[in-house]
Design a protein around this motif. Structure first.
Motif, mmCIF file in Angstrom:
data_model
loop_
_atom_site.group_PDB
_atom_site.id
_atom_site.type_symbol
_atom_site.label_atom_id
_atom_site.label_comp_id
_atom_site.label_asym_id
_atom_site.label_seq_id
_atom_site.Cartn_x
_atom_site.Cartn_y
_atom_site.Cartn_z
ATOM 1 N N ALA A 441 0.862 -1.182 0.000
ATOM 2 C CA ALA A 441 0.000 0.000 0.000
ATOM 3 C C ALA A 441 0.894 1.225 0.000
ATOM 4 N N ILE A 442 0.459 2.269 -0.697
ATOM 5 C CA ILE A 442 1.277 3.460 -0.920
ATOM 6 C C ILE A 442 0.467 4.702 -0.585
ATOM 7 N N ILE A 443 1.096 5.632 0.113
ATOM 8 C CA ILE A 443 0.509 6.951 0.292
ATOM 9 C C ILE A 443 1.521 7.959 -0.242
ATOM 10 N N ARG A 444 1.054 8.820 -1.163
ATOM 11 C CA ARG A 444 1.963 9.680 -1.914
ATOM 12 C C ARG A 444 1.496 11.132 -1.825
ATOM 13 N N GLY A 445 2.232 11.932 -1.069
ATOM 14 C CA GLY A 445 1.940 13.356 -0.978
ATOM 15 C C GLY A 445 2.817 14.149 -1.929
ATOM 16 N N VAL A 451 5.802 3.617 1.248
ATOM 17 C CA VAL A 451 5.361 2.341 0.692
ATOM 18 C C VAL A 451 5.409 1.299 1.800
ATOM 19 N N HIS A 452 4.266 0.701 2.078
ATOM 20 C CA HIS A 452 4.183 -0.292 3.148
ATOM 21 C C HIS A 452 3.902 -1.665 2.553
ATOM 22 N N LEU A 459 9.401 1.470 2.421
ATOM 23 C CA LEU A 459 10.221 2.429 1.675
ATOM 24 C C LEU A 459 9.722 3.834 1.963
ATOM 25 N N LEU A 460 10.645 4.790 1.908
ATOM 26 C CA LEU A 460 10.285 6.197 2.061
ATOM 27 C C LEU A 460 11.094 7.020 1.060
ATOM 28 N N ASP A 472 16.026 5.400 -1.056
ATOM 29 C CA ASP A 472 15.113 5.005 0.015
ATOM 30 C C ASP A 472 15.637 5.534 1.347
ATOM 31 N N LEU A 473 14.797 6.270 2.074
ATOM 32 C CA LEU A 473 15.185 6.882 3.344
ATOM 33 C C LEU A 473 14.605 6.153 4.552
#
Length: 521
Positions: A441-445, A451-452, A459-460, A472-473
């Motif tokens: 699942a992804i939340i993108r602002g 990314v979970h 991933l961040l 990736d942070l």
């Protein structure tokens, strides 16, 4: 006299969002879509909420996130209890027609195991009149080619390169065109059928959903589209120095790169290894992909010209979008089943013919919009009730110059990557996890993208400083607070949108009361 209701809902397949000259793409020129965009509202940050084809179209038509409709792979049945835009339009007297495909896998419950509807994932969505669905479309098109004297056996070789074609040394394999002419292509064939259908209905109400296969692979196009773009003018993909270095970012990316290194895993009749091919071959692939877009652009131009000639253009709601994106060689990948933006970012333009939309024509919306918004938008335009199941919201306010005061600040995406009969990676074996754990699942602002994975590392990405998602942070202690914030936002999103069809209804002494309507009223 009340104006006739007409809806032209056009979907392409696998179109990267930025590939419109109206958005300033450095190479691609799309004159007909640009002209439509100048008379429409163009949505710059539009995302499909899932991929691949069947799941993406399920969300597009039902207004549901993947977590609610659960048709996660091509071939996964779409629960028959979910309504959709076509079924809802029928309730107000329209007869939605399908020319193309929705890649809908039928619900097997109540059907005999031998029912042919259960032997394909390319079925029509309930509610649409399937005037020409994909299997018939391809069969009719191939029969038309054979009647014109073309020599081939069937679907497996209809997209073979033109025999005996002399390719210049400075062009790659995908410069070689199809063996059939442009006027005989699948795109032209579909456009002709659309125009024939429209020509018989000038004085009628109609709701037409037409779907073009292109620019979906195989990556090959007829002349002159094969030569529109010089590969030296094509932007090079965003990628690290080697596939091995790229694959270090995440196990899922490593598996995707490994899969794509195998022959015919993405592009049939292509002798190249798509991961290790030369820069020329890579740029040529992209140039051909752009040429396929011009095929569709020209087809759309013909359809719009017809509507203008008949006077129907001034009465027709026109939507142009697609199902999902295309990686196009970025991160050494192709297709649409990665966690990168290119898999999910897609075009959307909507032309509302009414005068109340005149002030917004040619405008570009920067807000985050999602494929689940299309179903409620169409129903809102028709004046129909938007069903309680819808996760998306109507975009009508953006069209009429009165955008909603409260709107989402992020886009949300999901992929179910369990193994199945229609492609993908053998995730369970590759990662040693259960099928139900094969979820992301992804939340993108505007800045942060989280990314979970259910059973793999998260991933961040900092899109403000790293728009290509190269770094990736998630393991950086300095970003632990951002990780927590984005994870909380994702959890809140899922809590807000978990299935809610009956949650506002209450059985009471007065019968069933809808408190959701009471609050909205």
């Amino acid at each position: 006299m009340t104006a006739l209701r007409k809806i032209l809902f056009i979907s392409a397949d696998q179109w990267r969002a930025e590939c419109l000259s109206a958005l300033g793409h450095p190479t691609v020129k799309t004159p007909h879509l640009d002209a439509l965009a100048a008379d429409s509202v163009l949505f710059k940050r539009h995302f499909t909420v899932t991929a691949p084809c069947g799941p993406a179209r399920a969300s597009l038509h039902t207004g549901l996130y993947l977590m609610n409709h659960r048709s996660g792979r091509n071939g996964t049945p779409l629960d028959a209890r979910h309504t959709n835009v076509a079924l809802e339009a029928r309730k107000i007297g329209l007869d939605p027609t399908l020319l193309g495909y929705t890649d809908t896998s039928a619900d097997p419950r109540g059907r005999h195991p031998n029912d042919p509807a259960l032997k394909t994932y390319e079925g029509p969505l309930p509610g649409y009149k399937p005037t020409m669905i994909f299997q018939e479309y391809m069969a009719q098109w191939m029969a038309d080619l054979k009647a014109k004297g073309y020599d081939f056996e069937g679907r497996h070789d209809v997209y073979k390169p033109k025999p005996g074609f002399e390719k210049p040394a400075d062009r790659g394999h995908r410069f070689i065109p199809t063996f059939f002419k442009n006027e005989d292509s699948d795109t032209t064939f579909m456009a002709n059928r659309i125009l024939n259908w429209l020509d018989d209905r000038k004085q009628e109400e109609w709701f037409l959903h037409c779907v073009f296969l292109r620019p979906h692979p195989p990556v090959i196009t007829p002349e002159p589209y094969n030569a529109i773009y010089d590969p030296t003018d094509v932007p090079f993909p965003n990628r690290k120095a080697t596939p091995e270095e790229e694959a270090e970012q995440h196990p899922h990316l490593k598996a995707m790169i490994g899969k794509l290194s195998k022959p015919n895993s993405y592009d049939e009749h292509n002798p190249n290894n798509l991961v290790t091919m030369s820069d020329l071959e890579l740029r040529q692939m992209r140039a051909c992909y752009y040429g396929m877009m011009n095929e569709v652009d020209d087809a759309v131009g013909r359809i719009i010209a017809h509507l203008k000639a008949t006077g129907e253009y001034d009465h027709t709601l026109i939507i142009f979008t697609c199902d999902h994106g295309e990686m196009g060689g970025d991160h050494y990948t192709w297709g649409k089943e990665t966690y990168f933006d290119q898999s999910f970012a897609i075009p959307l333009m909507i032309r509302d013919p009414r005068h109340l939309a005149d002030a917004t024509r040619g405008s570009i919306v920067d807000a985050f919009t999602e494929s689940v918004d299309i179903m409620p938008t169409i129903l809102d335009w028709l004046g129909a009730e938007i069903p309680a199941q819808a996760d998306g919201r109507s975009l009508m306010g953006f069209l009429t110059g009165a955008p909603p005061a409260s709107w989402r600040q992020e886009a949300h995406m999901e992929i179910d990557f369990r193994s199945g009969p229609y492609g993908g990676i053998d995730a369970e074996r590759a990662f040693g996890i259960d099928s139900h754990e094969c979820q992301m699942a992804i939340i993108r602002g505007k800045r942060w993208k989280y990314v979970h994975f259910a059973a793999l590392p998260p991933l961040l990405f900092d899109l403000e400083n790293d728009p290509a998602e190269m770094n990736d942070l998630s393991k950086d202690p300095g970003h632990a607070g951002i990780m927590l914030e984005m994870a909380q936002k994702m959890l809140s999103w899922r809590l807000r949108h978990q299935e809610h069809v009956l949650t506002d209804l209450h059985n009471s002494p007065n019968g069933v009361e809808d408190w959701g309507k009471r609050r909205r009223g």
